[in-house]
Motif scaffolding. Structure first.
Motif, PDB file in Angstrom:
ATOM      1  N   GLN A   1     -83.514  33.905  -9.442  1.00 18.80           N
ATOM      2  CA  GLN A   1     -83.178  34.643 -10.651  1.00 18.80           C
ATOM      3  C   GLN A   1     -82.121  33.964 -11.526  1.00 18.80           C
ATOM      4  OE1 GLN A   1     -83.292  39.000 -10.403  1.00 18.80           O
ATOM      5  NE2 GLN A   1     -81.253  38.977 -11.274  1.00 18.80           N
ATOM      6  N   ASN A   2     -81.122  33.322 -10.880  1.00 17.95           N
ATOM      7  CA  ASN A   2     -80.066  32.647 -11.649  1.00 17.95           C
ATOM      8  C   ASN A   2     -80.652  31.743 -12.713  1.00 17.95           C
ATOM      9  OD1 ASN A   2     -78.092  33.843 -10.202  1.00 17.95           O
ATOM     10  ND2 ASN A   2     -77.424  32.016  -9.110  1.00 17.95           N
ATOM     11  N   CYS A   3     -81.633  30.959 -12.305  1.00 19.74           N
ATOM     12  CA  CYS A   3     -82.201  30.006 -13.250  1.00 19.74           C
ATOM     13  C   CYS A   3     -83.362  30.604 -14.042  1.00 19.74           C
ATOM     14  CB  CYS A   3     -82.676  28.757 -12.517  1.00 19.74           C
ATOM     15  SG  CYS A   3     -81.303  27.799 -11.854  1.00 19.74           S
ATOM     16  N   HIS A   4     -84.290  31.233 -13.349  1.00 15.33           N
ATOM     17  CA  HIS A   4     -85.512  31.669 -14.025  1.00 15.33           C
ATOM     18  C   HIS A   4     -85.373  33.019 -14.736  1.00 15.33           C
ATOM     19  CE1 HIS A   4     -88.059  28.319 -12.870  1.00 15.33           C
ATOM     20  NE2 HIS A   4     -87.541  28.372 -11.654  1.00 15.33           N
ATOM     21  N   GLY A   5     -84.269  33.726 -14.473  1.00 11.51           N
ATOM     22  CA  GLY A   5     -83.997  34.949 -15.228  1.00 11.51           C
ATOM     23  C   GLY A   5     -84.560  36.212 -14.602  1.00 11.51           C
TER      24      GLY A   5
ATOM     25  N   GLY B   1     -86.971  32.147 -17.928  1.00 15.29           N
ATOM     26  CA  GLY B   1     -86.515  30.764 -17.979  1.00 15.29           C
ATOM     27  C   GLY B   1     -85.331  30.608 -18.917  1.00 15.29           C
ATOM     28  N   LEU B   2     -85.088  29.354 -19.370  1.00 12.66           N
ATOM     29  CA  LEU B   2     -83.980  29.118 -20.295  1.00 12.66           C
ATOM     30  C   LEU B   2     -84.372  27.996 -21.258  1.00 12.66           C
ATOM     31  CD1 LEU B   2     -81.053  29.617 -21.223  1.00 12.66           C
ATOM     32  CD2 LEU B   2     -80.298  28.067 -19.434  1.00 12.66           C
ATOM     33  N   SER B   3     -84.683  28.378 -22.473  1.00 11.89           N
ATOM     34  CA  SER B   3     -85.045  27.430 -23.538  1.00 11.89           C
ATOM     35  C   SER B   3     -85.986  26.350 -23.009  1.00 11.89           C
ATOM     36  CB  SER B   3     -83.789  26.828 -24.147  1.00 11.89           C
ATOM     37  OG  SER B   3     -82.941  27.836 -24.626  1.00 11.89           O
TER      38      SER B   3
ATOM     39  N   ILE C   1     -85.317  25.339 -18.413  1.00  9.17           N
ATOM     40  CA  ILE C   1     -85.907  25.962 -17.219  1.00  9.17           C
ATOM     41  C   ILE C   1     -87.172  26.715 -17.630  1.00  9.17           C
ATOM     42  CG2 ILE C   1     -85.483  27.656 -15.385  1.00  9.17           C
ATOM     43  CD1 ILE C   1     -82.417  26.990 -15.904  1.00  9.17           C
TER      44      ILE C   1
END
Lengths: 139, 219
Positions: free
Chosen positions: A45-49, A54-56, A59
């Motif tokens: 979850q930290n990275c993928h939300g 994700g993140l822009s 990720i």
């Protein structure tokens, strides 16, 4: 009179067994899915939300169902060993490395079932056997 | 007759609701302070000197050097991260994007993210990270510098704990705080950058700071 009762009884048992079988399968899915949600929170979850967004361009999101379906047999390897390759998700390119995760096969099956049936995906249960088989073939 | 009464009552209610909404919240000023007595026009005046962020010098993702002077007259938000961070950084910057989107077109506002892994995070690496995050222009800077300088300013001045630790995931442990600095370079708030609620609070606090008169005297 008696044969009528027998018929009803047989029909009843037949219906019951169908319901029971279905709910067994359903139960297995629910167990994988709910445990998978916890694994996801801790490891992904930290990275993928929270919503798999994700993140822009750093990720990737986890909402590309056709990618997940196409790469189903590789997914357990990606989770376990990480991924260092350029991939295309929802038409966008991602090239940053994903770290490895020290998860057991059953945890991998749980988290893949969760991801595969969240964020708009519908892949059904990805069970431990399937994961074991995939892991044996990791490059 | 009755209708006018109701409308009148509703108007009063609405007015009072607006009024309480505009009650100004002032932000605290953090850090040590000391009173200074000086003589102005023959009178004794006691003033307070607040703790401020001391001079610094770093380089941003474009290779431009950024010092405390570059930020003169700016409200800014500070955090510490590294580009290969697998733990809290993605959450922090997902939340910081919201701050960026809210204020990117207002003047006198900056976000500065210091890398705590300057060995790996070179200027091109930071530029690439910024590009992929979708950051352009000069609102959000990713700063690189000497490791000692970064760690000192983090711990001594912005009060954010950072540490290299090979047992931690990614090799570093650090706190995910967003620190809010006012135009006088004083700390006015510290928010958990991993908590969307606290980040919303930061956004509303920045608006309060923007509305604050430049030379406000806070006792």
């Amino acid at each position: 009179m008696n044969w009528k009762l027998g018929c009803v009884l047989i029909a009843f048992v037949a219906i019951l067994s169908i319901v029971a079988c279905q709910s067994d399968e359903n139960l297995e899915f629910k167990r994988y899915y709910s445990s998978g949600a916890l694994v996801y929170q801790q490891h992904c979850q930290n990275c993928h939300g929270t919503n798999g967004e994700g993140l822009s361009a750093l990720i990737p999101p986890l909402s590309d169902s056709s990618y997940l379906r196409k790469n189903l047999s590789s997914l357990p390897c990606y989770v376990k060993n990480g991924l260092k390759a350029q991939i295309t998700i929802n038409g966008k390119t991602f090239e940053d490395a994903m770290p490895a995760n020290d998860l057991s096969p059953v945890e991998i099956a749980q988290v893949l079932t969760y991801v595969g049936n969240s964020f708009g995906n519908k892949l059904n249960t990805i069970d431990e056997q399937l994961v074991q088989k995939s892991l044996a073939g990791c490059k | 007759m009755r209708n006018t009464l109701i409308i009148g009552f509703a108007a009063i209610l609405l007015w009072s609701a607006c009024k309480s909404g505009s009650d100004k919240k002032t932000l605290p000023i953090y850090g040590n302070r000391q009173p200074v007595t000086k003589t102005v026009d023959g009178k004794q005046v006691t003033d307070t000197i607040y703790q401020t962020i001391p001079p610094f010098k770093f380089v941003n993702q474009y290779g431009d050097s950024i010092s405390n002077k570059t930020l003169n007259g700016d409200i800014y938000v500070v955090d510490f991260f590294f580009t290969t961070c697998p733990s809290i950084c993605p959450i922090m910057h997902r939340n910081m994007l919201k701050v960026y989107e809210t204020f990117k077109s207002t003047g006198n506002f900056k976000i500065i993210s210091h890398t705590i892994d300057p060995k790996h995070d070179s200027i091109p690496v930071l530029k690439k990270y910024a590009d992929k995050l979708g950051i352009s222009g000069n609102t959000w800077w990713f700063l690189q510098g000497k490791k000692e300088d970064i760690y000192t300013i983090a711990e001594k001045n912005y009060l954010v704990a950072v540490k290299q630790d090979s047992s931690a995931s990614g090799g570093y442990i650090h706190a995910g705080y967003f620190v809010l600095i006012d135009k006088q370079k004083r700390i006015r708030g510290s928010y958990d950058g991993t908590d969307p609620k606290q980040v919303d609070e930061l956004i509303s606090d920045i608006k309060i700071l923007q509305a604050e008169p430049d030379q406000m005297i806070v006792q």
